[in-house]
Design a protein around this motif. Structure first.
Motif, mmCIF file in Angstrom:
data_model
loop_
_atom_site.group_PDB
_atom_site.id
_atom_site.type_symbol
_atom_site.label_atom_id
_atom_site.label_comp_id
_atom_site.label_asym_id
_atom_site.label_seq_id
_atom_site.Cartn_x
_atom_site.Cartn_y
_atom_site.Cartn_z
ATOM 1 N N LYS A 124 0.835 -1.198 0.000
ATOM 2 C CA LYS A 124 0.000 0.000 0.000
ATOM 3 C C LYS A 124 0.877 1.258 0.000
ATOM 4 O O LYS A 124 0.603 2.217 -0.724
ATOM 5 C CB LYS A 124 -0.922 -0.001 1.219
ATOM 6 C CG LYS A 124 -1.945 1.083 1.218
ATOM 7 C CD LYS A 124 -2.922 0.911 2.365
ATOM 8 C CE LYS A 124 -4.041 1.913 2.244
ATOM 9 N NZ LYS A 124 -5.079 1.704 3.232
ATOM 10 N N LEU A 125 1.952 1.246 0.792
ATOM 11 C CA LEU A 125 2.870 2.387 0.816
ATOM 12 C C LEU A 125 3.580 2.561 -0.527
ATOM 13 O O LEU A 125 3.770 3.691 -0.992
ATOM 14 C CB LEU A 125 3.898 2.213 1.939
ATOM 15 C CG LEU A 125 3.358 2.314 3.360
ATOM 16 C CD1 LEU A 125 4.461 2.046 4.365
ATOM 17 C CD2 LEU A 125 2.719 3.674 3.605
ATOM 18 N N ILE A 126 3.954 1.462 -1.153
ATOM 19 C CA ILE A 126 4.574 1.530 -2.478
ATOM 20 C C ILE A 126 3.603 2.159 -3.470
ATOM 21 O O ILE A 126 3.981 2.984 -4.301
ATOM 22 C CB ILE A 126 5.024 0.129 -2.950
ATOM 23 C CG1 ILE A 126 6.218 -0.345 -2.126
ATOM 24 C CG2 ILE A 126 5.358 0.124 -4.439
ATOM 25 C CD1 ILE A 126 6.575 -1.805 -2.329
ATOM 26 N N LYS A 127 2.340 1.774 -3.380
ATOM 27 C CA LYS A 127 1.317 2.349 -4.260
ATOM 28 C C LYS A 127 1.227 3.858 -4.064
ATOM 29 O O LYS A 127 1.240 4.624 -5.024
ATOM 30 C CB LYS A 127 -0.045 1.715 -4.004
ATOM 31 C CG LYS A 127 -1.143 2.299 -4.889
ATOM 32 C CD LYS A 127 -2.483 2.268 -4.188
ATOM 33 C CE LYS A 127 -3.569 2.914 -4.973
ATOM 34 N NZ LYS A 127 -3.524 4.369 -4.997
ATOM 35 N N ILE A 128 1.173 4.285 -2.815
ATOM 36 C CA ILE A 128 0.996 5.707 -2.513
ATOM 37 C C ILE A 128 2.220 6.530 -2.911
ATOM 38 O O ILE A 128 2.090 7.572 -3.552
ATOM 39 C CB ILE A 128 0.680 5.906 -1.016
ATOM 40 C CG1 ILE A 128 -0.697 5.318 -0.692
ATOM 41 C CG2 ILE A 128 0.742 7.378 -0.625
ATOM 42 C CD1 ILE A 128 -0.992 5.218 0.794
ATOM 43 N N TYR A 129 3.409 6.057 -2.530
ATOM 44 C CA TYR A 129 4.599 6.888 -2.687
ATOM 45 C C TYR A 129 5.398 6.643 -3.963
ATOM 46 O O TYR A 129 6.178 7.502 -4.360
ATOM 47 C CB TYR A 129 5.514 6.722 -1.466
ATOM 48 C CG TYR A 129 4.883 7.281 -0.220
ATOM 49 C CD1 TYR A 129 4.721 8.644 -0.058
ATOM 50 C CD2 TYR A 129 4.426 6.440 0.779
ATOM 51 C CE1 TYR A 129 4.130 9.163 1.080
ATOM 52 C CE2 TYR A 129 3.828 6.944 1.923
ATOM 53 C CZ TYR A 129 3.683 8.313 2.068
ATOM 54 O OH TYR A 129 3.087 8.814 3.188
ATOM 55 N N VAL A 130 5.214 5.508 -4.602
ATOM 56 C CA VAL A 130 5.997 5.219 -5.803
ATOM 57 C C VAL A 130 5.098 5.147 -7.035
ATOM 58 O O VAL A 130 5.263 5.922 -7.983
ATOM 59 C CB VAL A 130 6.805 3.905 -5.640
ATOM 60 C CG1 VAL A 130 7.575 3.587 -6.909
ATOM 61 C CG2 VAL A 130 7.743 3.995 -4.444
#
Length: 146
Positions: A124-130
């Protein structure tokens, strides 16, 4: 916070620009795009009707481009997320297999169980930030639209 100030902040515009738009002054398509994206709608959805046919044509063209970019962005984003999730699941299955052959099954098993939610949170963090930032660059008309 004042409504105009809140909208200006959300759109990354000046309060004066918001005041001019509310007063009926003409504005650029880029400004309209920023406002539409802040409301998570398409540019055409900001208008009930448009009396200026030239401006209406520009807005319709921009709206069509934005609609196409939204579709492509969603498809591409979903594909990328699915690939990342599959890689994570395969890695966890491999780790589970190797774990079953280990002498430290109990300790590593506990770690394995806790890695599942952490891994999905990481995705989820990869989706948001990358992923989202790369898709914002690739599909500029869809920035901030989910």
């Amino acid at each position: 916070m004042d409504t105009q100030e809140h909208l200006a902040t959300k759109c990354n515009l000046s309060i004066r620009t918001i005041q001019r738009i509310e007063a009926g002054d003409d504005t650029s398509l880029e400004t309209l795009r920023l406002i539409a994206n802040a409301f998570n709608v398409k540019i055409g959805d900001l208008f009930e009707s448009i009396s200026d046919t030239a401006k209406g044509s520009e807005i319709k063209t921009m709206n069509d481009k934005q609609t196409l970019q939204i579709k492509k962005r969603r498809e591409e984003g979903k594909l990328i997320r699915n690939i990342i999730q599959m890689i994570f699941i395969l890695a966890m299955m491999l780790f589970g297999y190797l774990l079953s052959r280990s002498n430290y099954t109990h300790v590593l098993g506990i770690i394995w169980v806790f890695l599942w939610p952490l891994g999905f949170y990481g995705i989820k963090l990869i989706k948001i930030y990358v992923i989202d930032s790369k898709l914002d660059k690739k599909y500029p008309l869809t920035q901030n639209i989910q």
